[in-house]
Motif scaffolding. Structure first.
Motif, PDB file in Angstrom:
ATOM      1  N   HIS A 247       0.828  -1.207   0.000  1.00  0.00           N
ATOM      2  CA  HIS A 247       0.000   0.000   0.000  1.00  0.00           C
ATOM      3  C   HIS A 247       0.870   1.268   0.000  1.00  0.00           C
ATOM      4  O   HIS A 247       0.533   2.256  -0.665  1.00  0.00           O
ATOM      5  CB  HIS A 247      -0.938  -0.006   1.201  1.00  0.00           C
ATOM      6  N   LEU A 248       1.975   1.234   0.729  1.00  0.00           N
ATOM      7  CA  LEU A 248       2.888   2.386   0.731  1.00  0.00           C
ATOM      8  C   LEU A 248       3.498   2.589  -0.652  1.00  0.00           C
ATOM      9  O   LEU A 248       3.634   3.724  -1.134  1.00  0.00           O
ATOM     10  CB  LEU A 248       3.996   2.177   1.769  1.00  0.00           C
ATOM     11  N   ALA A 249       3.855   1.482  -1.294  1.00  0.00           N
ATOM     12  CA  ALA A 249       4.432   1.564  -2.636  1.00  0.00           C
ATOM     13  C   ALA A 249       3.406   2.096  -3.628  1.00  0.00           C
ATOM     14  O   ALA A 249       3.714   2.911  -4.497  1.00  0.00           O
ATOM     15  CB  ALA A 249       4.936   0.185  -3.071  1.00  0.00           C
ATOM     16  N   TRP A 250       2.171   1.630  -3.513  1.00  0.00           N
ATOM     17  CA  TRP A 250       1.101   2.095  -4.396  1.00  0.00           C
ATOM     18  C   TRP A 250       0.904   3.605  -4.258  1.00  0.00           C
ATOM     19  O   TRP A 250       0.756   4.325  -5.250  1.00  0.00           O
ATOM     20  CB  TRP A 250      -0.184   1.357  -4.040  1.00  0.00           C
ATOM     21  N   LYS A 251       0.918   4.075  -3.023  1.00  0.00           N
ATOM     22  CA  LYS A 251       0.752   5.513  -2.769  1.00  0.00           C
ATOM     23  C   LYS A 251       1.922   6.300  -3.340  1.00  0.00           C
ATOM     24  O   LYS A 251       1.738   7.370  -3.936  1.00  0.00           O
ATOM     25  CB  LYS A 251       0.629   5.760  -1.266  1.00  0.00           C
ATOM     26  N   ALA A 252       3.135   5.770  -3.185  1.00  0.00           N
ATOM     27  CA  ALA A 252       4.324   6.468  -3.677  1.00  0.00           C
ATOM     28  C   ALA A 252       4.327   6.591  -5.195  1.00  0.00           C
ATOM     29  O   ALA A 252       4.910   7.523  -5.749  1.00  0.00           O
ATOM     30  CB  ALA A 252       5.588   5.737  -3.215  1.00  0.00           C
ATOM     31  N   LEU A 253       3.663   5.669  -5.877  1.00  0.00           N
ATOM     32  CA  LEU A 253       3.641   5.664  -7.335  1.00  0.00           C
ATOM     33  C   LEU A 253       2.402   6.346  -7.910  1.00  0.00           C
ATOM     34  O   LEU A 253       2.175   6.303  -9.115  1.00  0.00           O
ATOM     35  CB  LEU A 253       3.695   4.225  -7.858  1.00  0.00           C
ATOM     36  N   SER A 254       1.618   6.982  -7.073  1.00  0.00           N
ATOM     37  CA  SER A 254       0.324   7.505  -7.497  1.00  0.00           C
ATOM     38  C   SER A 254       0.422   8.521  -8.635  1.00  0.00           C
ATOM     39  O   SER A 254      -0.449   8.586  -9.500  1.00  0.00           O
ATOM     40  CB  SER A 254      -0.420   8.139  -6.317  1.00  0.00           C
ATOM     41  N   LYS A 255       1.494   9.313  -8.660  1.00  0.00           N
ATOM     42  CA  LYS A 255       1.622  10.345  -9.686  1.00  0.00           C
ATOM     43  C   LYS A 255       1.844   9.768 -11.081  1.00  0.00           C
ATOM     44  O   LYS A 255       1.483  10.387 -12.082  1.00  0.00           O
ATOM     45  CB  LYS A 255       2.778  11.283  -9.337  1.00  0.00           C
ATOM     46  N   ASP A 256       2.441   8.586 -11.142  1.00  0.00           N
ATOM     47  CA  ASP A 256       2.782   7.993 -12.434  1.00  0.00           C
ATOM     48  C   ASP A 256       1.815   6.907 -12.885  1.00  0.00           C
ATOM     49  O   ASP A 256       2.000   6.303 -13.936  1.00  0.00           O
ATOM     50  CB  ASP A 256       4.196   7.401 -12.372  1.00  0.00           C
ATOM     51  N   ARG A 257       0.797   6.656 -12.094  1.00  0.00           N
ATOM     52  CA  ARG A 257      -0.095   5.540 -12.383  1.00  0.00           C
ATOM     53  C   ARG A 257      -1.371   6.037 -13.067  1.00  0.00           C
ATOM     54  O   ARG A 257      -1.892   7.111 -12.730  1.00  0.00           O
ATOM     55  CB  ARG A 257      -0.461   4.837 -11.071  1.00  0.00           C
TER      56      ARG A 257
END
Length: 314
Positions: A178-188
């Motif tokens: 979930h932390l990784a998903w949040k960190a990648l939110s701008k590029d997803r």
């Protein structure tokens, strides 16, 4: 044929002869249907070994499963990793001990954490095709009827006869996802979402009927698929931590469908009747296409998860 510790050690020895002496993979990754492209997450230098060259390894016959081990490094911390580009399935005719043989080998090779991916049908009506679901539990229909990878003599070198699976899905790893998903939110892509849910394992290879899907949903399953659970059972028996993620590749059909007596009254023609039943019908090409479309995002997510985990061990 029952898996033995001797056969596992023989496969491990063969792999060690093909790898640098100091290479010991800490992380294992399994790429599901259409997700073999995840091997791009493994950086050069890397070493590829086809399953057919490893004694005891089952060879997958399913389109979208490359059938090879890819060894190398992942992420900014250069974590030593092995990826299974494709897997073997029970429905291909493999006994579950055979299908999960690679997990035993990789555990003995040094794997401490396993990240499993799969393509799955979405039972939960809030899930959309392309969404990612972190698994926090499963329903093992095959296992409840006795089709279990731990059936037979226990491999005491790996784990006890009876293991609990209430902690099968590592909470710390789920948090990292979930932390990784949040960190990648701008590029997803904004249309993709992450959920947590329950996976139902069925034998396949046919897709489920409408009634079966309604039953699975009623019992608490959010997803349905034909893999993953046997691998997780064996990984946990081997003391390996597990993170499992499903890519929703199709929305299953749960509507009861048209009734014959109602259709007769409507005087529909043969083509119209056929079209009524085809609506929402699942097919493997659809699964592969959805997987290919999401492969880059799944790859980025896995790399970030590995980096989050590696940063804790600096």
């Amino acid at each position: 044929m029952a898996t033995t510790i001797e056969s596992i050690r023989e496969a491990v020895a063969g792999l060690k002869n093909l790898l640098p002496a100091d290479f010991k993979p800490e992380i294992g990754i399994i790429g599901g249907s259409g997700l073999s492209a995840l091997e791009d997450a493994v950086e050069q230098p890397k070493w590829e070994v086809p399953y057919g060259k490893i004694k005891g390894f089952p060879v997958s016959t399913v389109p979208g499963h490359a059938g090879k081990l890819v060894f190398g490094h992942v992420g900014s911390e250069k974590t030593m990793t092995v990826m299974m580009a494709g897997r073997a399935h029970y429905y291909e005719g493999h006994e579950l001990q055979t299908a999960t043989f690679p997990i035993r080998v990789l555990a003995l090779l040094g794997m401490k954490t396993l990240i499993v991916t799969n393509a799955a049908g979405g039972l939960n009506s809030t899930y959309k095709v392309g969404d990612v679901v972190v698994l926090h539990d499963h329903i093992n229909f095959a296992g409840l009827s006795g089709v279990n990878p731990l059936r037979g003599p226990n491999l005491d070198d790996f784990g006890p006869r009876f293991i609990a699976l209430s902690d099968a899905y590592d909470l710390e790893l789920r948090r990292a996802a979930h932390l990784a998903w949040k960190a990648l939110s701008k590029d997803r892509p904004k249309q993709m979402a992450m959920h947590e849910g329950v996976y139902a394992f069925v034998g396949g290879p046919n897709y489920e009927t409408r009634a079966e899907c309604r039953m699975l949903s009623t019992l608490g399953a959010d997803l349905v698929g034909m893999s993953t659970v046997p691998e997780i059972i064996v990984a946990r028996h081997s003391g390996v931590r597990v993170l499992a993620m499903s890519l929703v590749t199709n929305a299953v059909v749960m509507d009861p469908g048209p009734r014959g007596d109602a259709i007769l009254l409507a005087e529909s023609n043969e083509t119209e009747l056929s079209d009524m039943l085809k609506e929402g019908k699942a097919n493997h090409e659809e699964v592969l296409e959805a997987s290919r479309n999401a492969a880059q995002e799944i790859k980025n997510l896995i790399v970030k998860i590995v980096e989050v985990e590696a940063s804790k061990n600096r």
